[in-house]
Design a protein around this motif. Structure first.
Motif, PDB file in Angstrom:
ATOM      1  N   HIS A  48       0.824  -1.209   0.000  1.00 29.90           N
ATOM      2  CA  HIS A  48       0.000   0.000   0.000  1.00 29.90           C
ATOM      3  C   HIS A  48       0.862   1.264   0.000  1.00 29.90           C
ATOM      4  CE1 HIS A  48      -3.638  -2.331   0.648  1.00 29.90           C
ATOM      5  NE2 HIS A  48      -2.941  -3.051   1.500  1.00 29.90           N
ATOM      6  N   CYS A  49       2.062   1.166  -0.528  1.00 28.25           N
ATOM      7  CA  CYS A  49       2.988   2.299  -0.498  1.00 28.25           C
ATOM      8  C   CYS A  49       3.089   2.944  -1.884  1.00 28.25           C
ATOM      9  CB  CYS A  49       4.369   1.841  -0.042  1.00 28.25           C
ATOM     10  SG  CYS A  49       5.008   0.409  -0.932  1.00 28.25           S
ATOM     11  N   PRO A  50       3.461   4.223  -1.939  1.00 30.49           N
ATOM     12  CA  PRO A  50       3.703   4.849  -3.240  1.00 30.49           C
ATOM     13  C   PRO A  50       4.951   4.266  -3.887  1.00 30.49           C
ATOM     14  CG  PRO A  50       4.377   6.314  -1.466  1.00 30.49           C
ATOM     15  CD  PRO A  50       3.694   5.145  -0.818  1.00 30.49           C
ATOM     16  N   LEU A  51       5.040   4.398  -5.191  1.00 25.47           N
ATOM     17  CA  LEU A  51       6.228   3.950  -5.924  1.00 25.47           C
ATOM     18  C   LEU A  51       7.241   5.081  -5.956  1.00 25.47           C
ATOM     19  CD1 LEU A  51       7.687   1.878  -7.743  1.00 25.47           C
ATOM     20  CD2 LEU A  51       6.471   2.907  -9.681  1.00 25.47           C
ATOM     21  N   THR A  52       8.458   4.784  -5.502  1.00 27.80           N
ATOM     22  CA  THR A  52       9.547   5.751  -5.518  1.00 27.80           C
ATOM     23  C   THR A  52      10.778   5.085  -6.133  1.00 27.80           C
ATOM     24  OG1 THR A  52      10.452   5.125  -3.352  1.00 27.80           O
ATOM     25  CG2 THR A  52       8.655   6.746  -3.360  1.00 27.80           C
ATOM     26  N   PRO A  53      11.778   5.872  -6.520  1.00 25.89           N
ATOM     27  CA  PRO A  53      13.007   5.241  -7.028  1.00 25.89           C
ATOM     28  C   PRO A  53      13.643   4.298  -6.009  1.00 25.89           C
ATOM     29  CG  PRO A  53      12.975   7.581  -7.572  1.00 25.89           C
ATOM     30  CD  PRO A  53      11.817   7.351  -6.649  1.00 25.89           C
ATOM     31  N   GLU A  54      13.431   4.571  -4.709  1.00 30.01           N
ATOM     32  CA  GLU A  54      14.063   3.769  -3.672  1.00 30.01           C
ATOM     33  C   GLU A  54      13.385   2.407  -3.480  1.00 30.01           C
ATOM     34  OE1 GLU A  54      15.227   7.697  -3.668  1.00 30.01           O
ATOM     35  OE2 GLU A  54      13.158   7.059  -3.198  1.00 30.01           O
ATOM     36  N   ASN A  55      12.069   2.336  -3.734  1.00 26.72           N
ATOM     37  CA  ASN A  55      11.390   1.057  -3.473  1.00 26.72           C
ATOM     38  C   ASN A  55      10.930   0.339  -4.742  1.00 26.72           C
ATOM     39  OD1 ASN A  55       9.023   2.288  -4.312  1.00 26.72           O
ATOM     40  ND2 ASN A  55       8.134   2.460  -2.272  1.00 26.72           N
ATOM     41  N   ALA A  56      11.390   0.800  -5.900  1.00 24.65           N
ATOM     42  CA  ALA A  56      11.054   0.103  -7.143  1.00 24.65           C
ATOM     43  C   ALA A  56      11.500  -1.358  -7.049  1.00 24.65           C
ATOM     44  CB  ALA A  56      11.720   0.789  -8.330  1.00 24.65           C
ATOM     45  N   GLN A  57      10.612  -2.259  -7.481  1.00 22.95           N
ATOM     46  CA  GLN A  57      10.853  -3.705  -7.406  1.00 22.95           C
ATOM     47  C   GLN A  57      11.229  -4.137  -5.986  1.00 22.95           C
ATOM     48  OE1 GLN A  57      13.318  -5.161 -10.641  1.00 22.95           O
ATOM     49  NE2 GLN A  57      11.710  -4.681 -12.116  1.00 22.95           N
ATOM     50  N   LEU A  58      10.486  -3.603  -5.043  1.00 22.62           N
ATOM     51  CA  LEU A  58      10.673  -3.979  -3.641  1.00 22.62           C
ATOM     52  C   LEU A  58      10.531  -5.487  -3.456  1.00 22.62           C
ATOM     53  CD1 LEU A  58      10.894  -3.034  -0.634  1.00 22.62           C
ATOM     54  CD2 LEU A  58       8.384  -2.879  -0.647  1.00 22.62           C
ATOM     55  N   LEU A  59       9.555  -6.066  -4.125  1.00 26.32           N
ATOM     56  CA  LEU A  59       9.421  -7.512  -4.137  1.00 26.32           C
ATOM     57  C   LEU A  59      10.161  -8.043  -5.359  1.00 26.32           C
ATOM     58  CD1 LEU A  59       5.745  -8.276  -3.033  1.00 26.32           C
ATOM     59  CD2 LEU A  59       7.855  -8.671  -1.767  1.00 26.32           C
ATOM     60  N   LYS A  74       8.208 -16.433   3.854  1.00 29.20           N
ATOM     61  CA  LYS A  74       7.732 -17.775   4.175  1.00 29.20           C
ATOM     62  C   LYS A  74       7.327 -18.493   2.896  1.00 29.20           C
ATOM     63  CE  LYS A  74       5.509 -17.619   8.747  1.00 29.20           C
ATOM     64  NZ  LYS A  74       4.193 -17.826   9.406  1.00 29.20           N
ATOM     65  N   ARG A  75       7.616 -19.774   2.805  1.00 26.71           N
ATOM     66  CA  ARG A  75       7.127 -20.532   1.658  1.00 26.71           C
ATOM     67  C   ARG A  75       5.600 -20.606   1.730  1.00 26.71           C
ATOM     68  NH1 ARG A  75       8.941 -23.384  -2.472  1.00 26.71           N
ATOM     69  NH2 ARG A  75       7.664 -25.100  -3.307  1.00 26.71           N
ATOM     70  N   GLY A  76       4.951 -20.326   0.617  1.00 35.65           N
ATOM     71  CA  GLY A  76       3.490 -20.339   0.585  1.00 35.65           C
ATOM     72  C   GLY A  76       2.856 -19.012   0.927  1.00 35.65           C
ATOM     73  N   VAL A  77       3.625 -17.930   0.922  1.00 32.95           N
ATOM     74  CA  VAL A  77       3.085 -16.601   1.214  1.00 32.95           C
ATOM     75  C   VAL A  77       2.092 -16.179   0.122  1.00 32.95           C
ATOM     76  CG1 VAL A  77       4.925 -15.341  -0.014  1.00 32.95           C
ATOM     77  CG2 VAL A  77       3.731 -14.244   1.916  1.00 32.95           C
ATOM     78  N   ILE A  78       1.117 -15.372   0.511  1.00 29.40           N
ATOM     79  CA  ILE A  78       0.172 -14.772  -0.432  1.00 29.40           C
ATOM     80  C   ILE A  78       0.583 -13.320  -0.643  1.00 29.40           C
ATOM     81  CG2 ILE A  78      -2.236 -14.131  -0.860  1.00 29.40           C
ATOM     82  CD1 ILE A  78      -3.044 -16.444   1.006  1.00 29.40           C
ATOM     83  N   ILE A  79       0.673 -12.882  -1.897  1.00 31.20           N
ATOM     84  CA  ILE A  79       1.073 -11.512  -2.219  1.00 31.20           C
ATOM     85  C   ILE A  79      -0.124 -10.755  -2.793  1.00 31.20           C
ATOM     86  CG2 ILE A  79       2.560 -10.061  -3.660  1.00 31.20           C
ATOM     87  CD1 ILE A  79       4.078 -11.611  -1.488  1.00 31.20           C
ATOM     88  N   VAL A  80      -0.370  -9.551  -2.277  1.00 32.62           N
ATOM     89  CA  VAL A  80      -1.443  -8.683  -2.778  1.00 32.62           C
ATOM     90  C   VAL A  80      -0.835  -7.324  -3.110  1.00 32.62           C
ATOM     91  CG1 VAL A  80      -3.593  -7.493  -2.198  1.00 32.62           C
ATOM     92  CG2 VAL A  80      -3.229  -9.856  -1.442  1.00 32.62           C
ATOM     93  N   ASN A  81      -1.173  -6.801  -4.293  1.00 36.17           N
ATOM     94  CA  ASN A  81      -0.698  -5.464  -4.671  1.00 36.17           C
ATOM     95  C   ASN A  81      -1.831  -4.655  -5.295  1.00 36.17           C
ATOM     96  OD1 ASN A  81       0.840  -3.214  -5.203  1.00 36.17           O
ATOM     97  ND2 ASN A  81       1.816  -4.058  -7.026  1.00 36.17           N
ATOM     98  N   THR A  82      -2.290  -3.659  -4.550  1.00 36.10           N
ATOM     99  CA  THR A  82      -3.261  -2.700  -5.083  1.00 36.10           C
ATOM    100  C   THR A  82      -2.645  -1.304  -5.146  1.00 36.10           C
ATOM    101  OG1 THR A  82      -4.148  -2.423  -2.840  1.00 36.10           O
ATOM    102  CG2 THR A  82      -5.309  -3.959  -4.299  1.00 36.10           C
ATOM    103  N   ALA A  83      -1.312  -1.240  -5.058  1.00 33.32           N
ATOM    104  CA  ALA A  83      -0.615   0.051  -5.059  1.00 33.32           C
ATOM    105  C   ALA A  83      -0.113   0.360  -6.467  1.00 33.32           C
ATOM    106  CB  ALA A  83       0.509   0.039  -4.028  1.00 33.32           C
ATOM    107  N   ARG A  84       1.167   0.099  -6.738  1.00 32.88           N
ATOM    108  CA  ARG A  84       1.745   0.369  -8.045  1.00 32.88           C
ATOM    109  C   ARG A  84       2.490  -0.863  -8.538  1.00 32.88           C
ATOM    110  NH1 ARG A  84      -1.441   3.788  -8.219  1.00 32.88           N
ATOM    111  NH2 ARG A  84      -1.170   6.036  -8.557  1.00 32.88           N
TER     112      ARG A  84
END
Length: 305
Positions: free
Chosen positions: A201-212, A221-231
Motif C-alpha cells: 500500500h505504499c507509493p512507488l519511488t526510485p528507492e522502493n522500485a521492485q521492492l518484491l 515464508k514458503r506459501g506466502v500470499i502476495i497482494v498489490n493494489t498500489a503500483r
C-alpha cells in the motif's frame, strides 16, 4: 471574458465536482490520452489547473501551460506527475488522499480472500461441473500474520479489516508517526520472515522500485500470499511469476502492473494462482464522486490561496 481553464486528463468528472468548477471552463483529454495529447491540450488551452486521472503529466505539458498553478491528482498516487519539474516551476502538486481508501482497501481484502479461498479457481471448476469438496482445502486467515507495507489511509484501513478478521498485523512505513494498537511496527526483514500474506500500500519511488524481487521473495515464508493494489513497479513481475510457479508464493492478487494497460500476451495470463484485476481498486461509484470532489477542492484551494 474567457473563463480560466481546468484540464481533466480523462473523459469525465463527477457532477458534484463540476458544480464546484462553474467559474472555469473544463476541457477533457479523452478516455485514454497520451502524454502528447496532454501537451497539445495545454498548448491550446493554457489551463490554470490540471486534474490528473489518466496518463502522465511531465515537464513538456507544464512548459506548454504558462498559466498552470496546480496539478491535482484524482486519487492518492502522484507518481504519474513529474513533481520535480512542477516544483521547479512553482506549480503545486496535490492529491485526493484518502478519497478512495475504502474502495482500494476492500479490493485488497477481496484479492487476499480470493487467494486464500481459491475463489476464482473453484468458481471455474464449478461452472465446468466439478464438485471438489473432498479434495480442496482453503487457507484460514484467522490467527495468521499479514504484513502491510505502507500505512497511509488505505494501508491503515486494510490493516483494520485484517485485524477484525483475527489476523496478526505487522506494519512497515518509515513515515508513520504513531501506529494504532492493532498494528505491530516491524522492519522489512521481519515482514518477509514472519508474514503469511503481504499487502502493498505504499507509493512507488526510485528507492522502493521492485521492492518484491527474487531476493526478497526468497526471504519470505514458503506459501506466502502476495497482494498489490498500489503500483505495479513495486514488484519484479518475472521474479513473482517464478516464485508462484515454484510454490514459494502460494498465490498473488494484483490490481496494478508495471506497464498499463496490460495487453496480450502477458506472462501472468493463464496462471491459475494469480488473480488479476485491471487497476480498478479505487473505481467505485462512491469513490468516483469522492475523488472528483476532493481533486476539485484541492485545486481550488491552491488557486484561491
Amino acid at each position: 471574458m474567457r473563463k480560466p481553464t481546468f484540464l481533466v486528463t480523462g473523459n469525465d468528472l463527477a457532477g458534484a465536482a463540476l458544480a464546484l468548477l462553474q467559474d472555469y471552463e473544463v476541457i477533457y483529454a479523452g478516455k485514454t490520452p497520451t502524454e502528447e495529447d496532454i501537451v497539445d491540450l495545454c498548448r491550446a488551452h493554457d489551463p490554470v489547473a490540471i486534474i490528473v486521472r489518466y496518463s502522465k503529466v511531465g515537464a513538456a505539458a507544464m512548459e506548454a501551460a504558462p498559466s498552470l498553478k496546480v496539478i491535482s491528482k484524482h486519487g492518492s498516487g502522484t507518481d504519474t506527475i513529474d513533481k520535480q519539474a512542477a516544483a521547479a516551476r512553482g506549480i503545486q502538486v496535490v492529491a485526493a488522499v484518502g478519497a478512495n481508501a475504502a474502495a482500494v482497501a476492500e479490493q485488497a481484502m477481496a484479492l487476499l480472500l480470493a487467494g486464500a479461498k481459491s475463489i476464482v479457481a473453484l468458481n471455474a471448476r464449478m461452472h465446468d461441473g466439478h464438485w471438489d469438496k473432498a479434495t480442496h482445502k482453503s487457507v484460514e486467515l484467522e490467527g495468521r500474520t499479514v504484513g502491510v507495507i505502507g500505512l497511509g489511509a488505505i494501508g491503515l484501513r486494510f490493516a483494520r479489516m485484517a485485524h477484525a478478521m483475527g489476523m496478526r498485523v505487522l506494519g512497515f512505513d518509515p513515515y508513520a508517526k504513531e501506529l494504532p494498537a492493532y498494528i505491530e511496527g516491524a522492519d522489512l526483514a521481519t515482514i518477509w520472515r514472519a508474514s503469511d500474506a503481504i499487502s502493498l500500500h505504499c507509493p512507488l519511488t526510485p528507492e522502493n522500485a521492485q521492492l518484491l524481487n527474487a531476493q526478497t521473495l526468497a526471504a519470505c515464508k514458503r506459501g506466502v500470499i502476495i497482494v498489490n493494489t498500489a503500483r505495479g513497479g513495486l514488484i519484479d513481475e518475472a521474479a513473482l511469476l517464478a516464485a508462484v510457479r515454484s510454490g514459494q508464493v502460494a498465490s498473488a492478487g494484483l490490481d496494478s502492473f508495471a506497464v498499463e494497460p496490460m495487453t496480450l500476451s502477458h506472462p501472468f495470463h493463464g496462471e491459475a494462482r494469480i488473480t488479476l484485476s485491471p487497476h480498478i481498486g479505487g473505481v467505485t461509484a462512491d469513490a468516483y464522486v469522492k475523488m472528483g470532489v476532493a481533486a476539485a477542492q484541492n485545486a481550488l484551494a491552491v488557486l484561491h490561496g
